[in-house]
Scaffold this active site. Structure first.
Site, PDB file in Angstrom:
ATOM      1  CG  HIS A  84      -0.587   2.341  12.230  1.00  0.00           C
ATOM      2  ND1 HIS A  84      -0.526   3.270  11.368  1.00  0.00           N
ATOM      3  CD2 HIS A  84      -1.482   1.303  11.542  1.00  0.00           C
ATOM      4  CE1 HIS A  84      -1.186   2.846  10.131  1.00  0.00           C
ATOM      5  NE2 HIS A  84      -1.602   1.923  10.386  1.00  0.00           N
ATOM      6  CB  SER A 133       9.273  -4.428  11.677  1.00  0.00           C
ATOM      7  OG  SER A 133       8.446  -4.782  10.528  1.00  0.00           O
ATOM      8  CB  ALA A 192       5.402   1.986   6.217  1.00  0.00           C
ATOM      9  CB  ILE A 208       1.552 -14.692  10.886  1.00  0.00           C
ATOM     10  CG1 ILE A 208       0.046 -14.300  11.711  1.00  0.00           C
ATOM     11  CG2 ILE A 208       2.397 -15.338  11.952  1.00  0.00           C
ATOM     12  CD1 ILE A 208      -0.600 -15.760  11.641  1.00  0.00           C
ATOM     13  CG  HIS A 211      -1.528  -5.810  12.502  1.00  0.00           C
ATOM     14  ND1 HIS A 211      -1.473  -5.212  11.316  1.00  0.00           N
ATOM     15  CD2 HIS A 211      -2.387  -5.244  13.459  1.00  0.00           C
ATOM     16  CE1 HIS A 211      -2.461  -4.375  11.267  1.00  0.00           C
ATOM     17  NE2 HIS A 211      -2.996  -4.172  12.831  1.00  0.00           N
ATOM     18  CB  SER A 234       5.920  -3.030   3.115  1.00  0.00           C
ATOM     19  OG  SER A 234       7.162  -2.965   2.713  1.00  0.00           O
ATOM     20  CG  MET A 235       4.918  -8.067   1.653  1.00  0.00           C
ATOM     21  SD  MET A 235       3.260  -8.907   1.028  1.00  0.00           S
ATOM     22  CE  MET A 235       3.761 -10.449   0.933  1.00  0.00           C
ATOM     23  CG  HIS A 280      -1.381  -0.907  15.025  1.00  0.00           C
ATOM     24  ND1 HIS A 280      -1.072  -1.421  13.752  1.00  0.00           N
ATOM     25  CD2 HIS A 280      -0.166  -0.959  15.442  1.00  0.00           C
ATOM     26  CE1 HIS A 280       0.215  -2.088  13.741  1.00  0.00           C
ATOM     27  NE2 HIS A 280       0.631  -1.738  14.788  1.00  0.00           N
ATOM     28  CE  LYS A 321       1.181  -8.423   4.223  1.00  0.00           C
ATOM     29  NZ  LYS A 321       0.309  -7.460   5.170  1.00  0.00           N
TER      30      LYS A 321
END
EC number: 6.5.1.8
Length: 715
Positions: free
Chosen positions: A644, A627, A646, A480, A495, A622-623, A588, A714
């Site tokens: 979908h 994006s 990296a 999120i 996601h 990634s976090m 995805h 996460k």
């Protein structure tokens, strides 16, 4: 050349958009996929391709009459450009015209409980040269759409056009104009007719409904067109203030007393009397006037009608016995009347009443579904909040789903609030293996539970767990995020998937496929590539469960996004509900029937996103990286697909060995997120550079918005 044909000794070619050489295991997996006998044309590898179960993550496989159960996902289709959409301004417009305008519009949507509301939407071109079916309704209207577009059923569930059957009951949309010119909408949950301008008001499009001291609140139409319920045309007023306002207009304008206006008024009344609603209105008014006259002037009335019966009796008897009278009686008895809702012809007034009562009470039914030998460009609406919209044909259909929201907030509103927002998200949305302690009403009322008993027998004992996990994130690469675009606009991104129940369903069907391959002595390069053949009971069972799991996954995201949105609104808007400026939602993974290179095939997108012309998608990094919100270019060589995300550069175990907590802190600098060993395997360094991934697929998508995470949750 945007892609590279790999030099593999396989019957089917493999085209790669990745800029790196495949490792030995990846190469072998690509060979395994390309050696399957039912693979069509070629296999496409996206820039983020990496090892997966059976098939490479980031691969797109087209197959003829078979599907591999490792793929999960369904898609939503669209309508031809001439499909009419009723807007709240009282007019209907072709989808193509709405898409060409590019402007937000206001449409009617329906909740699963049958409540019709008004909401904002945007139209767009979604697919070019798409195959079509024709859905014919019992009101005689024909709807052309792609075979995969879901229609809303009478119970609030959805079913694809190709799966509809004769007699299927659809969620109806009935509207009419009353005798005063106001639009009325029939609420499906109650059957009551409600004025459209109050539906608009109660949907929140006019803000809070005010109270006027010692007055009843009414809604004024500024342009005096009662059918135009556009939000900027409506204004709250007290009923006495409203009457006084109209009176002042009459006093100030000689136009209202002019011969020209009087002629227009009489012409309008004459035209109204010719409509069924107007005829009924004047008939009722005439009856009231006669009854009032009889009560107020009884002596004059008795004198006026004295002897009527004797004078008319002889004439009526003579007429009824004559050939002309008998013919007239027969004609009346066999006269047909038109059903005002469906346009059907019904014999006699009593027959019409029974027809309305028993055949068409709050219901539209499918008469036929015809597969057409034609293709057209198709369009759809994005409806962020309710995910469906009404057609002028009189039914509700699903919209093109999306999973990121552009909010009407800016970066400066987030100052010193990020940590508290993250803590509240983590408290409201279970992550990892956690689940909800109590299921909210929206979850227990989900229509999908009705079909749970029809799922694979291997998940029969998981219903309670599935209920508690609906509205939970999970772990791994699920996230999120709260992001900012290059204009400092706030975005919400999420996601997640179908949780444990979806994974268990996949395991059950993969096991079935493996057993079938073993029994049939089919030699496969990898048992995880076991497949189902179209037309078999196993294929049908898998496809049914696949649809269910995808709907579960979608509703799971809806529940979480609703909680996420409310938390952000609490901190940035004082808890006031807001309308997203844009909504994007893409899966995805896909397994669907499409037409490519002139042939109908099953397309499996494992860790890939559909990217047809004008398709919107999300490609998250990634976090700690960027994006992207993208729009597809419709590359036929990639089967209209893109990456979908990296894509992983290394395994989770390797990432935990190679990186430290200090590395995680450094690589996620500026992002409000967990910075502990529990998420070390999700460190940005474990993923491919997202900028390079995007560069490799410049021929597949164009960037619409570039986002940077400022908060990440996460499991």
């Amino acid at each position: 050349m945007p892609y590279e044909p790999l030099k593999l000794s396989t019957p089917t070619p493999v085209l790669s958009w990745a800029n790196h050489r495949l490792g030995l295991e990846e190469t072998q997996m690509a060979k395994n996929m390309a050696s399957l006998p039912f693979v069509f044309k070629h296999i496409a590898l996206m820039p983020d391709v990496h090892l997966g179960k059976g098939a490479l993550v980031g691969s797109v496989i087209a197959t003829k009459d078979a599907v591999i159960p490792a793929a999960v996902g369904v898609d939503i289709g669209c309508f031809t450009g001439d499909t009419l959409i009723p807007l709240i301004d009282g007019k209907s417009y072709p989808l193509r015209e709405l898409a060409d305008s590019g402007k937000p519009i206001y449409v009617y949507s329906c909740t699963k409980t049958g409540k019709i509301v008004a909401t904002e939407a945007i139209a767009r071109l979604t697919r070019q040269n798409a195959p079509l079916v024709k859905v014919i309704l019992d009101n005689g209207v024909e709807i052309k759409c792609t075979p995969d577009h879901p229609f809303m059923l009478r119970d609030g569930e959805y079913q694809e056009a190709s799966q509809l059957r004769k007699g299927t009951s659809l969620m109806p949309f009935y509207s009419k104009v009353d005798r005063d010119g106001y639009t009325l909408i029939q609420q499906n949950y109650s059957g009551r007719w409600q004025k459209a301008h109050w539906i608009i008001a109660r949907s929140g499009l006019l803000g809070k409904v005010p109270k006027f001291e010692n007055q009843r609140t009414v809604i004024h139409h500024k342009n005096f067109n009662q059918a135009d319920n556009s939000p900027d045309n409506l204004e709250f007023m007290g009923n006495r203030d409203h009457s006084a306002y109209h009176g002042s207009l009459v006093d100030r304008s000689t136009h209202w007393q002019s011969p020209e206006f009087e002629k227009q008024r009489k012409d309008a009344l004459a035209a109204k009397s010719k409509t069924s609603e107007g005829y009924q209105y004047y008939a009722e008014r005439g009856t009231r006037n006669i009854l009032q006259y009889m009560q107020n002037n009884p002596e004059h009335f008795q004198q006026s009608v004295s002897g009527n019966g004797e004078r008319g009796k002889q004439y009526l008897v003579h007429y009824n016995q004559s050939p002309k009278g008998r013919a007239k009686s027969k004609e009346i008895a066999n006269r047909f009347y038109t059903c005002e809702i469906y346009g059907e012809q019904v014999k006699s007034p009593i027959g019409l009443d029974n027809h309305r009562k028993y055949q068409h009470t709050y219901n539209h039914k499918v008469v036929d579904i015809i597969f057409l030998n034609e293709s057209q460009d198709v369009y759809c609406l994005s409806v962020p909040e309710y995910h469906n919209f009404a057609l002028s044909a009189g039914v509700f259909v699903h919209n093109c789903g999306m999973a990121a929201l552009k909010m009407p907030f800016t970066a400066d509103q987030l100052e010193v609030k990020l940590k508290q927002i993250r803590l509240e998200i983590e408290a409201a949305i279970p992550v990892g293996f956690e689940e909800n302690k109590d299921a909210e009403k929206a979850v227990t009322n989900w229509q999908g539970w009705r079909e749970f008993k029809e799922l694979h027998r291997g998940v029969k004992d998981l219903e309670t767990k599935a209920i508690r996990q609906l509205g939970s994130l999970g772990g791994g690469n699920h996230f999120i995020e709260l992001c900012l675009d290059t204009d400092d606009q706030v975005w919400l991104m999420l996601h997640s998937g179908s949780r444990h129940i979806g994974n268990k369903l996949a395991e059950c069907h993969i096991s079935t496929a493996k057993n079938l391959a073993k029994l049939a002595q089919i030699s496969l390069p990898d048992p995880d590539l076991s497949y189902f053949v179209a037309g078999t009971p196993e294929f049908a069972a898998y496809w049914h469960d696949l649809q269910w799991a995808q709907e579960y996954a979608k509703f799971n995201r809806d529940v979480m996004m609703n909680r996420f949105k409310k938390i952000v609104e609490k901190h940035l808007a004082g808890g006031k509900p807001t309308k997203p400026l844009l909504s994007v939602n893409c899966h995805h993974n896909y397994a669907e029937k499409e037409v490519h290179f002139g042939e109908e095939v099953y397309v499996t997108r494992k860790g890939a996103v559909r990217a047809r012309t004008e398709d919107y998608g999300i490609i998250p990094g990634s976090m700690g990286a960027k994006s992207f919100i993208v729009k597809g270019k419709g590359s036929y060589e990639s089967y209209c697909s893109c990456s979908h995300g990296a894509g992983r550069l290394m395994s989770r175990s390797k990432a935990k060995k190679q990186f430290s907590i200090d590395d995680l802190v450094a690589q996620t600098q500026g992002v409000e997120c967990r910075k502990d060993s529990g998420v070390l395997d999700e460190i940005p360094g474990a993923y491919k550079p997202i900028d390079q991934v995007m560069e490799n697929q410049a021929d597949l998508v164009e960037v619409v918005a570039t986002l940077k995470q400022v908060l990440c949750v996460k499991g």
